[in-house]
Design a protein around this motif. Structure first.
Motif, PDB file in Angstrom:
ATOM      1  N   GLN A 592      41.407  50.829  33.080  1.00  0.00           N
ATOM      2  CA  GLN A 592      39.955  50.314  33.376  1.00  0.00           C
ATOM      3  C   GLN A 592      39.651  48.839  33.192  1.00  0.00           C
ATOM      4  OE1 GLN A 592      38.033  52.971  30.630  1.00  0.00           O
ATOM      5  NE2 GLN A 592      37.886  54.450  31.690  1.00  0.00           N
ATOM      6  N   VAL A 593      38.716  48.368  34.084  1.00  0.00           N
ATOM      7  CA  VAL A 593      38.307  46.869  34.196  1.00  0.00           C
ATOM      8  C   VAL A 593      36.823  47.028  33.819  1.00  0.00           C
ATOM      9  CG1 VAL A 593      38.096  44.583  35.293  1.00  0.00           C
ATOM     10  CG2 VAL A 593      40.083  46.163  35.623  1.00  0.00           C
ATOM     11  N   LYS A 594      36.368  46.176  32.647  1.00  0.00           N
ATOM     12  CA  LYS A 594      35.035  46.409  32.276  1.00  0.00           C
ATOM     13  C   LYS A 594      34.273  45.210  33.074  1.00  0.00           C
ATOM     14  CE  LYS A 594      35.957  48.695  27.536  1.00  0.00           C
ATOM     15  NZ  LYS A 594      35.900  48.410  26.360  1.00  0.00           N
ATOM     16  N   LEU A 595      33.048  45.627  33.595  1.00  0.00           N
ATOM     17  CA  LEU A 595      32.481  44.595  34.258  1.00  0.00           C
ATOM     18  C   LEU A 595      31.002  44.407  33.711  1.00  0.00           C
ATOM     19  CD1 LEU A 595      33.205  45.793  38.085  1.00  0.00           C
ATOM     20  CD2 LEU A 595      34.428  43.946  36.541  1.00  0.00           C
ATOM     21  N   ASP A 596      30.550  43.223  33.308  1.00  0.00           N
ATOM     22  CA  ASP A 596      29.129  43.020  33.074  1.00  0.00           C
ATOM     23  C   ASP A 596      28.451  42.631  34.211  1.00  0.00           C
ATOM     24  OD1 ASP A 596      29.811  43.309  30.303  1.00  0.00           O
ATOM     25  OD2 ASP A 596      30.345  41.196  30.196  1.00  0.00           O
ATOM     26  N   VAL A 597      27.151  43.427  34.552  1.00  0.00           N
ATOM     27  CA  VAL A 597      26.571  43.366  35.637  1.00  0.00           C
ATOM     28  C   VAL A 597      25.162  43.155  35.686  1.00  0.00           C
ATOM     29  CG1 VAL A 597      26.088  44.655  38.001  1.00  0.00           C
ATOM     30  CG2 VAL A 597      28.048  45.101  37.044  1.00  0.00           C
ATOM     31  N   SER A 598      24.630  42.188  36.377  1.00  0.00           N
ATOM     32  CA  SER A 598      23.280  41.589  36.204  1.00  0.00           C
ATOM     33  C   SER A 598      22.382  42.622  36.454  1.00  0.00           C
ATOM     34  CB  SER A 598      23.198  40.274  37.221  1.00  0.00           C
ATOM     35  OG  SER A 598      21.728  39.943  36.923  1.00  0.00           O
ATOM     36  N   LYS A 599      21.083  42.762  35.723  1.00  0.00           N
ATOM     37  CA  LYS A 599      20.161  43.676  36.291  1.00  0.00           C
ATOM     38  C   LYS A 599      18.896  42.903  37.041  1.00  0.00           C
ATOM     39  CE  LYS A 599      19.737  46.208  31.842  1.00  0.00           C
ATOM     40  NZ  LYS A 599      18.823  46.540  30.581  1.00  0.00           N
ATOM     41  N   GLY A 600      19.231  41.665  37.289  1.00  0.00           N
ATOM     42  CA  GLY A 600      18.500  40.552  37.973  1.00  0.00           C
ATOM     43  C   GLY A 600      17.261  40.210  37.147  1.00  0.00           C
ATOM     44  N   PRO A 601      16.513  39.109  37.645  1.00  0.00           N
ATOM     45  CA  PRO A 601      15.803  38.224  36.895  1.00  0.00           C
ATOM     46  C   PRO A 601      14.656  39.407  36.205  1.00  0.00           C
ATOM     47  CG  PRO A 601      16.283  37.440  38.835  1.00  0.00           C
ATOM     48  CD  PRO A 601      16.810  38.461  38.918  1.00  0.00           C
ATOM     49  N   PRO A 602      13.886  39.404  35.163  1.00  0.00           N
ATOM     50  CA  PRO A 602      12.796  40.155  34.968  1.00  0.00           C
ATOM     51  C   PRO A 602      11.600  39.972  35.793  1.00  0.00           C
ATOM     52  CG  PRO A 602      12.881  38.244  33.279  1.00  0.00           C
ATOM     53  CD  PRO A 602      14.187  37.982  34.183  1.00  0.00           C
TER      54      PRO A 602
END
Length: 660
Positions: A592-602
């Motif tokens: 498994q490769v853990k990815l931190d993904v952007s939610k986009g700007p607020p």
């Protein structure tokens, strides 16, 4: 098949002089042949270095043959009845050889293999001759470094046969060969362990240093084996046996063979002290102790019977083992104590001399005491002598002494100042490491504080080196067994950590340590060794900055699994912000490769611009970061907007306004 038939040297003529007749023995470094010296018409022994040993030594040291020749010349000058004489040396087909005295008999190893152990009188008789040979070498500045039963030859006794080893002639061999190969190894690796591990002295294991006391230790192990039938230590690996010599005292022979005289335990203990300074200084000093012990044992037990056996070799009595008396006159000239005959002569002459002196004293006493003035003179002399004795006794027992001051725990400067005030001189012994006493503070003093010491005397101080620390050895790139040996030799505890893939190092090789190489550590510290698993089946790609879709596709093609975690970020939505493991990490398929993904700007709220003049509305929206698209008449009033007022949209979303 007879192996001698296949030996190409049999029957050959070496140096136009030595005709090879037969092979006697083959060892680890050389083969020994019998040969006929056709020039002098005598039988000799020829020892030829194995081709593998010679080529290996040449590869390490270009001057191996020259060094071998120099050592042979040195040993050839060593003349002693118990040393195997070296007659000649040279090279044959590129292989160095020695021509030596041919000894008819067996090695001590062969004798022990047959007899298992020897009686004390036989063991000491062989031991004396061994020490006499080694002592002659020590006097010439030669250290054998490989004293063991294989290098001790037991020749036939002058009376014939070998039933009674007390009368056998013993010769020590391989001085020159051991030193020549040792010198080659030293130039290549610094501290090479040349001695056989069963007989190796502790200082050879820890420091690679050898002096005459090293031979004394090995000889003591040989005596132990002759008395008990075994060596003191054994183990699975040679390094384990070698380190037992460093960590343990040699047991007393009597613990294995009950009934041995205590003096034999003392001789073995004296020769095998772990501290070289506690041993006899050389083989000659040990020989003197052995001869005195053997004479004392023989005189004390001359009335005791040795073990008797019936015709079927069944023991019927087993009294305490004794050593046969050896009178000084029966020793060969090379084994006698100094001036033994003169000492005996003086002891025999003492009664005759004492009789004459006593008569002269009685005559003088009668003449003096018969005169009154003589009696007064005698009385005065007695008084004066008593006063002198009293004063002298007080001075020598009390007056010349003072009390040693307390110097332990003081710094070096404070200790010197206090000793100077007390009128004492300081000398310094070998400093030692200590976990509690700071560096350059006094750890020990001799004599101890409050002890009596002669005024103006000397106090020996041992300074502390502080806690022992040293850099962690560099074992990265070594196979685990070698790395473990290096770390154990440095007195560190080795622990295997979790192995990991490495594209540059093969499996089983150390790829990292914890703590890191070069970190200061203490003896006994735990070191975790991380081994390589070899090249990984897959390598994690660099996914940061890619879209989630592209990242998933890249991992899927490599057989890896993406696990996403969404986080707030100014980056566009679904852009990869970070990854674990890092790119370039070797992993197995299915990892498994853990990815931190952007939610986009607020999201931001769209203000109301309906009913405002078109230009004013456009300025308001642009001031809040919204691109604006104007439809219809820019000079009119805003009648509608999209997205509508109070809508939450991502920053930078375009707003369309209709003006008419």
């Amino acid at each position: 098949m007879d192996t001698q038939v296949a030996d190409t040297l049999l029957g050959s003529l070496i140096d136009g002089r030595y005709r090879i007749r037969g092979r006697v023995a083959r060892g680890g470094m050389a083969t020994v042949y019998t040969a006929t010296d056709e020039r002098l018409e005598r039988t000799v022994a020829v020892k030829i270095i194995h081709p593998a040993q010679a080529s290996e030594a040449r590869a390490r040291v270009a001057g191996f043959v020259e060094r071998f020749t120099d050592e042979a010349k040195t040993i050839a000058r060593l003349t002693h009845p118990n040393v195997v004489a070296v007659y000649d040396q040279g090279t044959h087909a590129g292989l160095p050889y020695l021509v030596m005295e041919y000894v008819r008999g067996r090695t001590l190893r062969e004798v022990l293999a047959e007899r298992r152990r020897l009686n004390p009188d036989e063991a000491l008789a062989i031991f004396e001759q061994m020490l006499a040979a080694i002592a002659a070498a020590h006097r010439s500045g030669v250290v054998h470094r490989d004293v063991k039963p294989e290098n001790v030859l037991v020749a036939e006794a002058p009376t014939g046969g070998m039933a009674n080893l007390v009368d056998s002639v013993v010769k020590v061999a391989d001085f020159g060969l051991a030193r020549a190969v040792e010198a080659s190894a030293e130039e290549e690796s610094g501290n090479q362990l040349m001695a056989t591990v069963a007989y190796v002295a502790p200082e050879l294991v820890t420091k690679g240093h050898a002096d005459p006391r090293t031979d004394v230790y090995s000889a003591g192990i040989v005596l132990f084996e002759m008395l008990t039938g075994r060596v003191p230590y054994d183990g699975g690996r040679p390094i384990d046996i070698a380190w037992q010599h460093v960590d343990r005292d040699v047991p007393a022979p009597s613990t294995l063979v009950p009934g041995l005289p205590p003096v034999l335990d003392t001789l073995v203990a004296r020769a095998t002290r772990r501290d070289p300074g506690a041993r006899p200084v050389d083989a000659g000093a040990l020989l003197a102790e052995v001869q005195v012990a053997r004479d004392d044992l023989g005189n004390a037990n001359s009335h005791t019977a040795v073990l008797r056996r019936v015709a079927d070799d069944t023991a019927v009595a087993q009294p305490t083992m004794v050593v046969a008396a050896v009178r000084p006159a029966e020793r060969p000239s090379w084994a006698r104590l100094p001036e033994g005959g003169q000492r005996a002569g003086r002891r025999r002459a003492a009664p005759e001399q004492s009789t004459g002196l006593w008569s002269q004293f009685q005559e003088l006493r009668a003449r003096v005491m018969g005169d009154p003035r003589g009696r007064v003179a005698v009385l005065a002399s007695v008084v004066v002598l008593a006063l002198v004795a009293a004063v002298g006794g007080w001075y020598f027992s009390v007056g010349r002494y003072t009390v040693a001051p307390e110097l332990v725990s003081l710094s070096k400067a404070d200790a010197e100042a206090r000793a100077e005030r007390a009128g004492l001189t300081l000398v310094y012994g070998e400093p030692r490491y200590d976990e509690k006493v700071p560096k350059d503070s006094v750890l020990l003093q001799d004599p101890a504080s409050s002890s009596r010491i002669v005024k103006g005397g000397t106090v020996t101080l041992t300074l502390s080196l502080g806690p022992e620390q040293f850099p962690l050895p560099d074992v990265v790139g070594k196979e685990f067994e070698l790395a473990e040996a290096d770390l154990v030799n440095a007195k560190l505890t080795v622990v295997k950590g979790a192995a990991r893939y490495d594209d540059n190092l093969p499996a089983g090789v150390v790829v990292d340590t914890n703590p890191k190489v070069g970190t200061e550590v203490k003896p006994g510290a735990k070191v975790t060794v991380i081994l390589s698993k070899g090249k990984a089946p897959a390598s994690v790609p660099n996914l940061v900055g890619k879209s989630l879709t592209d990242a998933r596709n890249a991992l899927s093609q490599l057989g890896l699994v993406a696990v996403e975690t969404y986080k707030d970020s100014d980056k566009p939505k679904d852009e990869v912000l970070g990854q674990s493991p890092a790119d370039g990490t070797g992993v197995e398929k299915g990892t498994q490769v853990k990815l931190d993904v952007s939610k986009g700007p607020p999201l931001v709220v769209v203000p109301r611009v309906v009913d405002l003049p078109c230009q004013q509305a456009q300025q308001l929206l642009q001031s809040q970061g919204f691109p604006v698209q104007v439809q219809f008449n820019p000079a009119a009033v805003v009648r509608f907007q999209s997205p509508g007022e109070n809508s939450q949209v991502p920053p930078g979303t375009q707003i369309t306004i209709g003006c008419f």
